[in-house]
Design a protein around this motif. Structure first.
Motif, PDB file in Angstrom:
ATOM      1  N   GLU A  79      83.462  34.227  27.079  1.00  0.00           N
ATOM      2  CA  GLU A  79      82.042  34.553  26.885  1.00  0.00           C
ATOM      3  C   GLU A  79      81.120  33.358  26.688  1.00  0.00           C
ATOM      4  O   GLU A  79      79.898  33.518  26.714  1.00  0.00           O
ATOM      5  N   ARG A  80      81.679  32.187  26.448  1.00  0.00           N
ATOM      6  CA  ARG A  80      80.832  31.035  26.143  1.00  0.00           C
ATOM      7  C   ARG A  80      81.349  29.756  26.802  1.00  0.00           C
ATOM      8  O   ARG A  80      81.536  28.737  26.115  1.00  0.00           O
ATOM      9  N   THR A  81      81.562  29.791  28.104  1.00  0.00           N
ATOM     10  CA  THR A  81      82.017  28.583  28.795  1.00  0.00           C
ATOM     11  C   THR A  81      81.020  27.447  28.558  1.00  0.00           C
ATOM     12  O   THR A  81      79.805  27.641  28.633  1.00  0.00           O
TER      13      THR A  81
ATOM     14  N   ASP B  26      77.286  30.816  30.883  1.00  0.00           N
ATOM     15  CA  ASP B  26      77.159  32.184  30.347  1.00  0.00           C
ATOM     16  C   ASP B  26      75.826  32.425  29.659  1.00  0.00           C
ATOM     17  O   ASP B  26      75.746  33.142  28.645  1.00  0.00           O
TER      18      ASP B  26
ATOM     19  N   ALA C 132      74.476  36.146  18.823  1.00  0.00           N
ATOM     20  CA  ALA C 132      73.665  36.400  20.021  1.00  0.00           C
ATOM     21  C   ALA C 132      74.237  35.674  21.238  1.00  0.00           C
ATOM     22  O   ALA C 132      74.603  34.500  21.165  1.00  0.00           O
TER      23      ALA C 132
ATOM     24  N   ARG D 217      73.819  33.594  24.331  1.00  0.00           N
ATOM     25  CA  ARG D 217      72.709  32.674  24.624  1.00  0.00           C
ATOM     26  C   ARG D 217      71.909  33.193  25.812  1.00  0.00           C
ATOM     27  O   ARG D 217      72.469  33.719  26.763  1.00  0.00           O
TER      28      ARG D 217
ATOM     29  N   ASP E 151      72.066  29.704  19.044  1.00  0.00           N
ATOM     30  CA  ASP E 151      72.222  29.817  17.589  1.00  0.00           C
ATOM     31  C   ASP E 151      72.470  28.442  16.957  1.00  0.00           C
ATOM     32  O   ASP E 151      72.492  27.424  17.649  1.00  0.00           O
TER      33      ASP E 151
END
Lengths: 190, 190
Positions: free
Chosen positions: A148-150, B155, B118, B120, B171
């Motif tokens: 979810e956060r590459t 992402d 959250a 991004r 964040d």
């Protein structure tokens, strides 16, 4: 060529010099190894120390063995929480950094310097460095793919020493920003 | 074409529905706007609420106006500190998320869901989106250059609405991981 390296997240911790161990824990005190770390010879200790800032304090694990100079390594979020001013530095490069108060069971000290947020880095042996095609002190980018956060981290410094084990070290802010929850690998991009 | 957008760091905060405002602050209570935010119509309130996890609690600012559903937005570092389980979600997409306890001056409630970190995102008007060549819900990468921690976030979701103002929201973990200390801009990379 595949250039992926294990990514390890370093939580806030302290390194102490022998004099500071004695000042905090008592004369002649020796730290108690609890768990070996990935870098050969490095270990987490049973003992903890309180790092005191202007807002609050946090107990932090001590990493051994003792060093020439004491050093507090924390994430910038931690620094803001407790109220200390951390510069982004390579481990050991503490000239010009800020200090803080440390409180142990037998005493307290004020470090004149040594509070840092670690500059992200990759430990490699000379053989690993050849394999990855990088050199000591080279600055690279590392792409960490997560569900979810590459994230691609720039400004990553390569550190080469024969007694290192291949691993990228980032702090908890960086680990969370990249959404790392399990074992992660980073791709070195030059 | 230059595709740079202002990067804003969102600290942990809460959105409340009207029923939860009354449960926490008393019947008929109205939130007190303190400061307008960059998104038109959004404001920080004078009031704070304690978010309680399994380890500890944190006071968080309330952002208004009231919403249909209450929601706690925090960084993953915050979530670990207080002991709540936050999934990475777009604001408002709280089905399947975890809840927590909230404590106000006149009462406490347990949210069944709504605790998120959250995802991004970038707020854009339709005109901005055209300018940047992106569409609503598109996923992009954003490169944020800083003196010591240049970072490219993948992402990142584009959100387009006529009442938005152009800004990327990340964040505090993400802001610190990128070493952002002042005004920062991100370059949208598709």
């Amino acid at each position: 060529m595949e250039k992926k390296v294990l990514v390890e997240i370093s939580a806030r911790h302290i390194h102490l010099c022998e004099a500071d161990v004695e000042a905090l824990f008592g004369k002649g005190y020796k730290l108690t190894p609890k768990k070996n770390l990935s870098q050969p010879g490095q270990f987490a200790c049973e003992e903890k120390v309180s790092v005191v800032g202007t807002r609050s304090e946090m107990k932090m694990s001590i990493l051994g063995p003792v060093r020439k100079a004491s050093q507090v390594e924390l994430a910038l979020t931690d620094a803001r929480t407790i109220g200390v001013d951390a510069l982004i530095r390579e481990s050991g490069h503490i000239d010009g950094t800020n200090g803080c108060k440390l409180v142990g069971p037998k005493g307290e000290i004020t470090l004149e310097k040594g509070v840092i947020a670690a500059k992200r880095h990759i430990h490699l042996t000379p053989e690993d460095a050849d394999k990855f095609g990088v050199k000591d002190n080279e600055i690279v980018n590392v792409k960490i793919e997560t569900p979810e956060r590459t994230t691609t981290y720039g400004d990553v410094v390569i550190r080469v020493r024969s007694d290192f084990a291949a691993a990228m070290h980032i702090d908890t802010d960086e680990g969370n920003a990249a959404g790392i929850t399990n074992t992660a690998f980073g791709e070195i991009i030059k």
